[in-house]
Write an enzyme that holds these catalytic residues in place. Sequence first.
Site, short mmCIF file in Angstrom:
data_model
loop_
_atom_site.label_atom_id
_atom_site.label_comp_id
_atom_site.label_asym_id
_atom_site.label_seq_id
_atom_site.Cartn_x
_atom_site.Cartn_y
_atom_site.Cartn_z
CB ALA A 57 -24.22 0.74 -7.36
CD GLU A 58 -31.86 1.01 -6.54
OE1 GLU A 58 -32.85 0.63 -5.89
OE2 GLU A 58 -31.71 2.18 -6.92
#
Length: 142
Positions: A57-58
């Site tokens: 996600a990051e």
Amino acid sequence: MNKDYTREEAVSHSMIGSLGIEIISEEEGLVKAKMPVNDSTSQPFGVLCGGASLAFAEILAGYGSFLSLPEGFIPVGSSVSGNHLSSVRKEPGVYVFAEAKALHLGRSTHLWNVDITAADGRLISTVRVTNFVVKDKSGSWK
């Protein structure tokens, strides 16, 4: 769009390549990708690791922010918060899919929501990522 670095440089010099992440589509404010559920992304128990999901996600939120920035600026993560709702077992050819959507693309901060799903559409994790926008003082990320 920031043209300081190529996609190939991003993959070869970061966790994108290490985790086997493949970008499926990209446009300003929206990035879609997939990541294998394998030895590199799973717990010893054979299920997708929550830490790999957060990294996925990051990375996508950072890549999405990068796409919208002018030359000379880069995104740096400042906050990642996720909820893991289901699991995926490690098996050959199994992937999770993510859709990163920008909620705010300001001059100094970007806010993203990233939903990670299994191939059958089950929501595995939902993650919020905040990126700071800073001047790139290094001149290169190699």
